[in-house]
Design a protein around this motif. Structure first.
Motif, PDB file in Angstrom:
ATOM      1  N   HIS A 236      63.789  16.981  47.779  1.00 43.27           N
ATOM      2  CA  HIS A 236      64.969  17.564  47.149  1.00 43.27           C
ATOM      3  C   HIS A 236      65.487  16.623  46.070  1.00 43.27           C
ATOM      4  O   HIS A 236      65.717  15.438  46.328  1.00 43.27           O
ATOM      5  N   SER A 237      65.651  17.135  44.876  1.00 46.63           N
ATOM      6  CA  SER A 237      66.077  16.304  43.759  1.00 46.63           C
ATOM      7  C   SER A 237      67.599  16.315  43.643  1.00 46.63           C
ATOM      8  O   SER A 237      68.237  17.353  43.711  1.00 46.63           O
ATOM      9  N   ARG A 238      68.144  15.115  43.473  1.00 43.91           N
ATOM     10  CA  ARG A 238      69.594  15.000  43.264  1.00 43.91           C
ATOM     11  C   ARG A 238      69.884  14.479  41.859  1.00 43.91           C
ATOM     12  O   ARG A 238      70.879  13.807  41.635  1.00 43.91           O
ATOM     13  N   SER A 239      68.976  14.754  40.950  1.00 45.17           N
ATOM     14  CA  SER A 239      69.110  14.212  39.604  1.00 45.17           C
ATOM     15  C   SER A 239      70.100  14.993  38.745  1.00 45.17           C
ATOM     16  O   SER A 239      70.335  14.640  37.606  1.00 45.17           O
ATOM     17  N   LYS A 240      70.657  16.058  39.288  1.00 51.31           N
ATOM     18  CA  LYS A 240      71.628  16.842  38.521  1.00 51.31           C
ATOM     19  C   LYS A 240      72.853  15.972  38.226  1.00 51.31           C
ATOM     20  O   LYS A 240      73.367  15.295  39.117  1.00 51.31           O
TER      21      LYS A 240
END
Length: 198
Positions: A40-44
């Motif tokens: 899961h990417s939290r790069s937002k």
């Protein structure tokens, strides 16, 4: 069941047969290679936290924690990360340009005109630490127990002088403000902070 009573820990013949059948089944498909799952990417990019309405550029604030707790400082601006950029000024109370979390700050009703202070070049990246490479290796790491003193760069010193020069002009224009910034905030035995107007 024995004599109409059920013995704990035993199951009926149907359940036992079903459990045995389910454990003997094996999966029909196994992947040839372990396929890595996408994490899961939290790069937002998150929006910066809102700054309290009582804290604006030029507000005199009281620091509540850290090395300079109890000191009165001048808020210069809010950075993108939501932290506040403050200065002592350094000449008055020894607080340099630093970032402070607004949760550990009390905003007072005292304001200073800091419109002439240029802090546009100072952002969160300005405070990033430079990684030091040690060539000694593991032996050198354990042998040298003495703490190395923090070295302040010439760029930081120049920026501190430039910012403080502009802030000191505004401070000296107001009578007794220099003494106010130089004094520490303390609470006495009978002081009631919830009744105070800062």
């Amino acid at each position: 069941m024995t004599n109409g009573l059920r013995v704990l820990g035993t199951t009926g013949p149907k359940k036992a047969a079903k459990a045995a059948a389910s454990t003997s089944k094996s999966a029909r498909y196994y992947p040839a290679d372990d396929v890595p799952k996408a994490k899961h990417s939290r790069s937002k990019k998150q929006n910066a936290p809102k700054v309290r309405a009582s804290i604006t550029p030029g507000t005199v604030c009281i620091l509540l924690s850290g090395r300079f707790r109890g000191k009165r400082v001048v808020c210069l601006k809010a950075l993108e990360s939501g932290l506040l950029l403050v200065t002592g000024p350094y000449k008055i109370n020894g607080v340099p340009l630093r970032r402070v979390n607004q949760a550990y700050v009390i905003g007072t009703s005292t304001k200073i005109d800091v419109s002439g202070v240029d802090v546009s070049s100072i952002n969160d990246a300005y405070f990033a630490r430079v990684a030091e490479k040690s060539a000694d290796g593991e032996e050198g790491f354990f042998a040298n127990d003495a703490a190395k003193p923090a070295v302040v760069s010439d760029q930081r010193k120049a920026d501190q002088k430039k910012v403080d020069a502009a802030v000191l002009k505004a401070v000296e224009a107001t009578p007794l403000l220099k003494n106010y910034l130089g004094s520490n905030f303390t609470l006495g035995k009978h002081d009631r902070p919830h009744n105070m107007v800062f």
